[in-house]
Design a protein around this motif. Structure first.
Motif, short mmCIF file in Angstrom:
data_model
loop_
_atom_site.label_atom_id
_atom_site.label_comp_id
_atom_site.label_asym_id
_atom_site.label_seq_id
_atom_site.Cartn_x
_atom_site.Cartn_y
_atom_site.Cartn_z
N LEU A 295 0.82 -1.21 0.00
CA LEU A 295 0.00 0.00 0.00
C LEU A 295 0.85 1.26 0.00
CD1 LEU A 295 -2.95 -0.78 2.45
CD2 LEU A 295 -2.90 -0.92 -0.04
N ARG A 296 1.95 1.22 0.75
CA ARG A 296 2.82 2.39 0.84
C ARG A 296 3.96 2.35 -0.17
NH1 ARG A 296 0.79 6.60 2.77
NH2 ARG A 296 2.91 7.38 2.96
N ARG A 297 4.02 1.30 -0.98
CA ARG A 297 5.07 1.17 -2.00
C ARG A 297 6.48 1.31 -1.39
NH1 ARG A 297 3.51 -0.67 -7.15
NH2 ARG A 297 1.50 0.27 -7.72
N GLY A 298 6.62 0.85 -0.16
CA GLY A 298 7.91 0.92 0.51
C GLY A 298 8.24 2.30 1.07
N LEU A 299 7.35 3.26 0.91
CA LEU A 299 7.60 4.63 1.37
C LEU A 299 7.10 4.81 2.80
CD1 LEU A 299 6.77 6.58 -1.89
CD2 LEU A 299 9.02 6.00 -0.97
N ALA A 300 7.55 3.94 3.67
CA ALA A 300 7.24 3.98 5.09
C ALA A 300 8.18 2.98 5.77
CB ALA A 300 5.78 3.62 5.36
N ARG A 301 8.19 3.00 7.09
CA ARG A 301 8.98 2.03 7.84
C ARG A 301 8.18 1.59 9.06
NH1 ARG A 301 10.27 7.05 9.22
NH2 ARG A 301 10.84 7.54 11.37
N ARG A 302 8.58 0.48 9.66
CA ARG A 302 7.88 -0.01 10.84
C ARG A 302 7.96 1.01 11.96
NH1 ARG A 302 6.81 -5.58 11.61
NH2 ARG A 302 6.07 -4.90 13.66
N ALA A 303 6.88 1.16 12.67
CA ALA A 303 6.82 2.08 13.81
C ALA A 303 6.43 1.28 15.05
CB ALA A 303 5.81 3.19 13.56
N THR A 304 6.96 1.69 16.19
CA THR A 304 6.63 1.04 17.45
C THR A 304 6.13 2.02 18.49
OG1 THR A 304 8.92 1.25 18.22
CG2 THR A 304 8.33 -0.79 17.08
N SER A 305 6.20 3.31 18.18
CA SER A 305 5.83 4.33 19.16
C SER A 305 5.46 5.61 18.44
CB SER A 305 7.02 4.60 20.10
OG SER A 305 6.79 5.74 20.91
N VAL A 306 4.67 6.44 19.12
CA VAL A 306 4.38 7.77 18.59
C VAL A 306 5.64 8.63 18.60
CG1 VAL A 306 3.69 8.71 20.83
CG2 VAL A 306 2.74 9.69 18.74
N VAL A 307 6.63 8.28 19.43
CA VAL A 307 7.92 8.97 19.43
C VAL A 307 8.70 8.51 18.20
CG1 VAL A 307 10.09 9.35 20.66
CG2 VAL A 307 7.96 9.09 21.95
N PRO A 308 9.12 9.43 17.33
CA PRO A 308 9.81 9.03 16.09
C PRO A 308 11.14 8.32 16.37
CG PRO A 308 9.04 11.30 15.94
CD PRO A 308 8.88 10.89 17.37
N SER A 309 11.52 7.43 15.48
CA SER A 309 12.71 6.61 15.69
C SER A 309 14.00 7.41 15.71
CB SER A 309 12.80 5.52 14.61
OG SER A 309 12.88 6.11 13.32
N MET A 310 14.01 8.61 15.12
CA MET A 310 15.23 9.42 15.14
C MET A 310 15.32 10.33 16.37
SD MET A 310 12.66 10.83 13.33
CE MET A 310 12.85 10.19 11.67
N SER A 311 14.30 10.29 17.23
CA SER A 311 14.29 11.15 18.41
C SER A 311 15.28 10.66 19.46
CB SER A 311 12.90 11.18 19.02
OG SER A 311 12.90 11.80 20.29
N TRP A 312 15.86 11.61 20.19
CA TRP A 312 16.75 11.27 21.31
C TRP A 312 16.03 10.48 22.39
CZ3 TRP A 312 15.36 12.96 26.17
CH2 TRP A 312 14.39 13.97 26.21
N ALA A 313 14.69 10.55 22.42
CA ALA A 313 13.92 9.88 23.46
C ALA A 313 13.32 8.56 23.01
CB ALA A 313 12.81 10.81 23.96
N TYR A 314 13.59 8.14 21.79
CA TYR A 314 12.98 6.91 21.25
C TYR A 314 13.52 5.67 21.96
CZ TYR A 314 11.88 3.19 17.89
OH TYR A 314 11.44 2.04 17.30
N GLU A 315 12.64 4.74 22.26
CA GLU A 315 13.02 3.47 22.89
C GLU A 315 12.77 2.31 21.91
OE1 GLU A 315 14.44 0.65 24.53
OE2 GLU A 315 14.50 2.40 25.89
N PRO A 316 13.84 1.69 21.39
CA PRO A 316 13.65 0.61 20.42
C PRO A 316 13.28 -0.73 21.05
CG PRO A 316 15.99 1.02 20.77
CD PRO A 316 15.25 2.06 21.56
N ASP A 317 13.62 -0.91 22.33
CA ASP A 317 13.44 -2.21 22.97
C ASP A 317 12.06 -2.30 23.62
OD1 ASP A 317 13.88 -4.72 24.00
OD2 ASP A 317 15.04 -4.01 25.73
N VAL A 318 11.04 -2.44 22.76
CA VAL A 318 9.67 -2.57 23.24
C VAL A 318 9.05 -3.82 22.64
CG1 VAL A 318 9.42 -0.06 23.42
CG2 VAL A 318 8.67 -1.23 21.34
N MET A 319 7.92 -4.21 23.18
CA MET A 319 7.19 -5.36 22.66
C MET A 319 6.70 -5.06 21.25
SD MET A 319 3.98 -7.32 24.42
CE MET A 319 3.28 -8.84 23.73
N GLN A 320 7.05 -5.94 20.31
CA GLN A 320 6.61 -5.75 18.93
C GLN A 320 5.74 -6.94 18.52
OE1 GLN A 320 9.41 -4.28 16.05
NE2 GLN A 320 10.86 -3.68 17.64
#
Length: 508
Positions: A295-320
């Motif tokens: 649907l997005r033709r690859g123009l998106a990436r997986r998200a796990t939080s409303v906090v963006p992945s490039m943010s200093w406050a982003y937490e990658p180690d969450v339940m997926q």
């Protein structure tokens, strides 16, 4: 010749050349950028629509800006600091000129922000400055902002175009700023022409000007790119159209990770969705990768939080939640929602999903309907005009819904979205999520003045919320610029601001 007369003179020459049939040399042609919507107000203190804000970035200068890690850092300011998070001090450099030739001083900065404290000044932005106790100057180029209470999140409100002392309602159509471009012409619903400001602080733009052309129809934006009457479109083309335009050798596509966040929201006051096992089952039924790739033709990436992945406050180690229909069915069994007819067609439960009438959202909802059916969840999809959809969501007249958060830059969005006291109309907790530990962690994070501690607290909050699944993260947007292949200097920040346009030029 004054600056204003010089602008008129150049435009007159270009118009005369066109009238005489002489082709304007490539080096003198402005860069033509298509906009889906016309700007409404060019006063940075008033205009809040996306198109207006993009133009503010080019017409004005701000004390601070957002960097690639979504931190607030100095922009025009040569010094920006605090010792107690209650008083912030900024220095501006001498010699910054407004478009009318006046030098910018502390008085202009004071005027810009004191407008928001003036009862007579009408602006939808005023609420952001209610925490200000005082704005003062301590010299020709130094300003201090004193808050009613310490706040580590306040500086984002200082991303605001500085206007000259005395700026009034005329700025909505005839603004005077200190940005790299000055306004030459504004035709609402038609076009906006900007010409380079030769005396801009930091240097003049690399191009002879910008022409923003309002083209509401997406198909027409694509056609104008193909024929060369438009040079550039940023984030205003669907993934399908971008995919088609990529095959045109006269065009080039530039991408970068963005901050927009798409999700399925849930009303936790609903008896079925109040059970975390049901929410997690829905999450396991969703095939995120299929949505992103097809649907997005690859123009998106997986998200796990409303906090963006490039943010200093982003937490990658969450339940997926990877797609696992069998796990989804097992969770529904645990919740007492067993299959009523074995391998038969009857569903375990029925839910209603409300979405927008926009084609992309309707297609996404249809895919979700098919995916959830494999876990025994029958989804009744209902699409509405956006205003109606939002009204239902805010009133809690939903079970499931799909929406996006646009331009999230500060982790304080976690408080607005998940604190139990932030239910509408106070905030964005539209699913009525309530977790006492999350409330306590959010309060501590908001009061902490130590970034490392705030980072740890926000990480813990993201882990708890991910497991509780009041939202199902779908994807994070990829910013996309489609341009004529001869353009150089195109870069996309996470927030897809337009400041890069001062560096865009034609090859040769």
């Amino acid at each position: 010749m004054t600056g204003a007369r010089r602008v008129v003179f150049v435009l007159t020459l270009l118009s005369a050349a066109a009238a005489c049939g002489r082709e304007v040399p490539v080096a003198e042609r402005p860069i033509v950028v298509a906009l889906a919507n016309s700007p409404t107000n060019l006063d940075p203190g008033v205009g809040i629509d996306e198109s207006s804000q993009k133009l503010h970035q080019l017409l004005f200068r701000s004390l601070v800006k957002i960097d690639a890690d979504l931190r607030v850092v100095p922009d025009l300011a040569t010094r920006f600091e605090t010792t107690d998070f209650q008083t912030y001090v900024a220095d501006i450099p001498p010699g910054v000129r407004f478009h009318d030739g006046r030098e910018m001083t502390a008085d202009d900065v004071l005027y810009t922000f004191r407008r928001f404290l003036d009862p007579k000044f009408t602006s939808p932005r005023k609420g952001a400055y209610s925490s200000l106790a005082a704005i003062e100057s301590s010299g020709r180029y130094t300003v201090s902002f004193t808050l009613k209470a310490p706040s580590a999140t306040f500086p984002i409100n200082l991303i605001m175009g500085i206007v000259p002392v005395g700026t009034g309602p005329e700025a909505s159509r005839s603004p005077i700023g200190a940005g790299p471009y000055r306004l030459a012409e504004f035709v609402p619903d038609g076009h906006v022409t900007l010409t380079p400001f030769a005396d801009a602080y930091g240097g003049a733009p690399a191009n002879p000007g910008l022409l923003f052309k309002v083209v509401p129809d997406e198909t027409m934006r694509g056609l104008e790119l193909r024929k060369g009457s438009v040079d550039l479109v940023v984030n205003d083309l669907s993934p399908d159209l971008v995919h088609s335009l990529q095959r045109d050798r006269a065009l080039a596509v530039t991408t970068g990770p963005g901050t927009d966040y798409a999700y399925i929201g849930m009303n936790l006051r609903d008896p079925l969705l109040a059970d975390v096992r049901v929410r997690q089952a829905i999450a396991y039924a969703v095939d995120h990768d299929a949505i992103i790739q097809h649907l997005r033709r690859g123009l998106a990436r997986r998200a796990t939080s409303v906090v963006p992945s490039m943010s200093w406050a982003y937490e990658p180690d969450v339940m997926q939640f990877e797609r696992d229909p069998a796990r989804a069915r097992a969770l529904l069994d645990e919740a007492g929602l067993r299959d009523p007819d074995g391998d038969g067609p009857a569903p375990r439960l029925r839910l209603t999903l409300k979405t927008s009438t926009a084609e992309a959202y309707r297609l996404q909802a249809a895919v979700l309907q098919q995916q959830l059916a494999e876990a025994g969840i029958a989804l009744d999809v209902r699409s509405y005009e956006f205003a109606t959809l939002m009204s239902d969501v805010v009133r809690g007249n939903v079970q499931l819904y799909t929406l996006q958060y646009v331009g999230v830059t500060d982790p304080d969005m976690l408080r607005r979205a998940f604190h139990s006291e932030q239910v509408p109309p106070s905030g964005f907790n539209r699913g009525y999520y309530k977790n006492a530990e999350v409330d306590a962690l959010l309060a501590e994070a908001g009061a902490s003045l130590d970034e490392a501690r705030r980072r740890a607290l926000y990480g813990r909050i993201q882990r708890i919320v991910a497991a509780d699944a009041p939202y199902i993260s779908l994807w994070a947007k990829t910013n996309v610029a489609v341009a004529r292949a001869d353009l150089q200097g195109i870069t996309l920040s996470p927030i897809a601001d337009f400041t890069f346009l001062r560096h865009v030029r034609r090859a040769g």
